[in-house]
Write a protein that holds these residues in place. Structure first.
Motif, PDB file in Angstrom:
ATOM      1  N   ASP A  18       0.727  -1.217   0.162  1.00  0.00           N
ATOM      2  CA  ASP A  18      -0.155   0.057  -0.013  1.00  0.00           C
ATOM      3  C   ASP A  18       0.865   1.347  -0.129  1.00  0.00           C
ATOM      4  O   ASP A  18       0.453   2.081  -0.636  1.00  0.00           O
ATOM      5  N   ALA A  19       2.137   1.233   0.735  1.00  0.00           N
ATOM      6  CA  ALA A  19       2.782   2.434   0.675  1.00  0.00           C
ATOM      7  C   ALA A  19       3.566   2.624  -0.651  1.00  0.00           C
ATOM      8  O   ALA A  19       3.693   3.799  -0.904  1.00  0.00           O
ATOM      9  N   ALA A  20       3.673   1.517  -1.390  1.00  0.00           N
ATOM     10  CA  ALA A  20       4.304   1.651  -2.341  1.00  0.00           C
ATOM     11  C   ALA A  20       3.487   2.154  -3.468  1.00  0.00           C
ATOM     12  O   ALA A  20       3.634   3.127  -4.243  1.00  0.00           O
ATOM     13  N   GLY A  21       2.310   1.834  -3.378  1.00  0.00           N
ATOM     14  CA  GLY A  21       1.201   2.349  -4.263  1.00  0.00           C
ATOM     15  C   GLY A  21       1.169   3.863  -4.155  1.00  0.00           C
ATOM     16  O   GLY A  21       0.856   4.569  -5.125  1.00  0.00           O
ATOM     17  N   VAL A  22       0.837   4.384  -2.814  1.00  0.00           N
ATOM     18  CA  VAL A  22       0.858   5.704  -2.585  1.00  0.00           C
ATOM     19  C   VAL A  22       1.995   6.536  -3.131  1.00  0.00           C
ATOM     20  O   VAL A  22       1.608   7.300  -3.774  1.00  0.00           O
ATOM     21  N   VAL A  23       3.294   5.950  -2.968  1.00  0.00           N
ATOM     22  CA  VAL A  23       4.398   6.915  -3.560  1.00  0.00           C
ATOM     23  C   VAL A  23       4.204   6.722  -5.163  1.00  0.00           C
ATOM     24  O   VAL A  23       4.655   7.771  -5.662  1.00  0.00           O
ATOM     25  N   LEU A  25       1.555   6.424  -7.216  1.00  0.00           N
ATOM     26  CA  LEU A  25       0.476   7.122  -7.657  1.00  0.00           C
ATOM     27  C   LEU A  25       0.716   9.032  -7.425  1.00  0.00           C
ATOM     28  O   LEU A  25       0.514   9.716  -8.199  1.00  0.00           O
ATOM     29  N   GLY A  26       1.210   8.976  -6.295  1.00  0.00           N
ATOM     30  CA  GLY A  26       1.697  10.254  -5.973  1.00  0.00           C
ATOM     31  C   GLY A  26       2.774  10.791  -6.838  1.00  0.00           C
ATOM     32  O   GLY A  26       2.664  12.100  -7.135  1.00  0.00           O
ATOM     33  N   ALA A  27       3.597  10.266  -7.153  1.00  0.00           N
ATOM     34  CA  ALA A  27       4.825  10.525  -8.018  1.00  0.00           C
ATOM     35  C   ALA A  27       4.259  10.710  -9.523  1.00  0.00           C
ATOM     36  O   ALA A  27       4.386  11.733 -10.268  1.00  0.00           O
ATOM     37  N   CYS A  28       3.123   9.946 -10.064  1.00  0.00           N
ATOM     38  CA  CYS A  28       2.748   9.939 -11.273  1.00  0.00           C
ATOM     39  C   CYS A  28       1.809  11.547 -11.472  1.00  0.00           C
ATOM     40  O   CYS A  28       1.883  12.192 -12.224  1.00  0.00           O
ATOM     41  N   ALA A  29       1.146  11.676 -10.272  1.00  0.00           N
ATOM     42  CA  ALA A  29       0.343  12.811 -10.253  1.00  0.00           C
ATOM     43  C   ALA A  29       1.209  14.059 -10.129  1.00  0.00           C
ATOM     44  O   ALA A  29       1.140  15.105 -11.083  1.00  0.00           O
ATOM     45  N   ALA A  30       2.186  14.228  -9.341  1.00  0.00           N
ATOM     46  CA  ALA A  30       3.307  15.146  -9.133  1.00  0.00           C
ATOM     47  C   ALA A  30       4.051  15.551 -10.529  1.00  0.00           C
ATOM     48  O   ALA A  30       4.145  16.713 -10.689  1.00  0.00           O
ATOM     49  N   GLY A 269       7.968   9.995 -17.306  1.00  0.00           N
ATOM     50  CA  GLY A 269       6.690   9.661 -17.318  1.00  0.00           C
ATOM     51  C   GLY A 269       6.566   8.091 -17.722  1.00  0.00           C
ATOM     52  O   GLY A 269       5.663   7.367 -17.382  1.00  0.00           O
ATOM     53  N   VAL A 270       7.345   7.556 -18.770  1.00  0.00           N
ATOM     54  CA  VAL A 270       7.500   6.279 -19.033  1.00  0.00           C
ATOM     55  C   VAL A 270       7.715   5.289 -17.832  1.00  0.00           C
ATOM     56  O   VAL A 270       7.231   4.271 -17.512  1.00  0.00           O
ATOM     57  N   ALA A 276       3.832   1.861 -12.013  1.00  0.00           N
ATOM     58  CA  ALA A 276       2.354   1.712 -11.772  1.00  0.00           C
ATOM     59  C   ALA A 276       2.165   0.351 -11.894  1.00  0.00           C
ATOM     60  O   ALA A 276       1.435  -0.453 -11.100  1.00  0.00           O
ATOM     61  N   PHE A 277       2.446  -0.316 -13.245  1.00  0.00           N
ATOM     62  CA  PHE A 277       2.104  -1.443 -13.439  1.00  0.00           C
ATOM     63  C   PHE A 277       3.047  -2.413 -12.599  1.00  0.00           C
ATOM     64  O   PHE A 277       2.367  -3.513 -12.029  1.00  0.00           O
TER      65      PHE A 277
END
Length: 355
Positions: A18-23, A25-30, A269-270, A276-277
């Motif tokens: 879960d922590a990895a997912g937050v990091v 997805l947050g990085a993708c948004a930022a 971005g790539v 994410a995958f």
């Protein structure tokens, strides 16, 4: 359905993933905001996709914990119903059939097949498990009836992988194979865009994918090479692509998620898209759910990655929500199972303390 690891270890696994997912997805948004601010881009579409994945993942974790069989079954039926009642999933004008809503239809049906197979592996009654597998087979047939060749292929692949997952003892091997498959498809798409494939194979691919799509890929790769670090900005491919601007009805997308990320958000971005995958595969590897459930969901998400590599499936909120939902369902720990295990532990301790 119980895990061989203790409750504390299972909790640690969930916390790490879960922590990895937050990091991630947050990085993708930022990064989308940074790239957009640099080149006056429009990050709303990327932010919406990230929010959709997060919302679907949260819903899947909740639904999978409460009703591990009913919720994925309902999700599968909802996917089929959505495909049948809303055939035109594309929000923009249609070009030709290969670049229209076909990718979104194939993606939704593939995720629905994966959800039905996950529900089948979660069911304990043999008849219910058989019925759910027949539902998955029915979804595959539906893809063929609707004329979605890619959907039929990916749904069939998910169904076969799900049946084979029951005989695989080590999920790490399966997860590694899925990651390799996704990387191979992405590498092939990149090679086609760079004219790095043999002439005969390129001619065959042009017949299957259409020359217009390959021209869009070549434009995306050209833009990526000119703006390697930050890209041209989210949502700006349609303005800078000569193929897209020369098309009467264009949706402004290169119809390949990796190449779109490369063109609009650069190499970072790539890498974030790949992260994410990989996060989803990592969460499936760490989950306490049975190996067949984890590998079935992984196969469906890998098939979605292949569809997104040759189309614009990830541009649809429905697909993004479905991907997050399936990942959440496959990583949720059923509350009933956890409660039963705790009761057994309490009874065991009570028996040991009794004179």
């Amino acid at each position: 359905m119980t895990s061989s690891a203790g409750p504390q270890e299972d909790g640690d696994r969930r916390n790490v993933s879960d922590a990895a997912g937050v990091v991630v997805l947050g990085a993708c948004a930022a990064w989308s905001l940074i790239s957009a601010a640099t080149h006056d881009g429009r990050p709303e579409g990327v932010l919406l996709a990230i929010l959709a994945v997060a919302a679907g993942y949260a819903a899947g974790r909740i639904g999978g914990a409460l009703l591990p069989v009913a919720v994925p079954c309902a999700a599968a039926l909802a996917g089929v119903g959505l495909t049948l009642t809303v055939p035109h999933l594309s929000p923009g004008p249609q070009l030709v059939t290969p670049l229209g809503h076909a990718g979104a239809t194939a993606a939704v049906l593939t995720l629905a097949t994966g959800a039905a197979c996950c529900a089948a592996w979660s069911a304990s009654a043999p008849l219910l498990r058989l019925a759910l597998r027949l539902l998955a087979a029915g979804i595959t047939v539906t893809a063929a009836v609707l004329g979605s060749t890619s959907g039929f292929v990916t749904c069939s692949a998910v169904l076969v992988c799900s049946l084979s997952a029951g005989h695989l003892r080590h999920r790490g091997v399966g997860i590694a194979g899925l990651a390799l498959a996704a990387a191979s498809v992405t590498g092939l798409i990149w090679a086609v865009a760079g004219n790095a494939v043999p002439g005969g194979l390129l001619t065959w691919l042009q017949g299957q994918l259409t020359g217009h799509r390959i021209q869009l890929w070549q434009d995306a790769l050209h833009l990526a090479r000119k703006n390697l670090a930050l890209g041209v900005g989210p949502g700006r491919f349609g303005e800078l692509s000569s193929t897209a601007t020369g098309t009467l009805l264009s949706d402004g997308k290169p119809h390949s998620a990796p190449l779109q990320q490369a063109a609009e958000q650069g190499v970072v971005g790539v890498l974030l898209l790949a992260a994410a995958f990989c996060w989803m595969l990592f969460a499936l590897w760490r989950t306490a759910r049975p190996t067949p459930v984890a590998l079935t969901a992984g196969a469906a998400l890998t098939a979605l990655a292949a569809i997104a590599a040759v189309g614009n499936a990830l541009s649809f909120t429905t697909v993004s929500v479905g991907a997050g939902l399936l990942a959440g369902l496959a990583t949720a720990r059923p509350i009933v199972v956890e409660s039963t295990q705790r009761e057994d532990d309490v009874r065991t301790r009570g028996d040991q303390l009794a004179p």
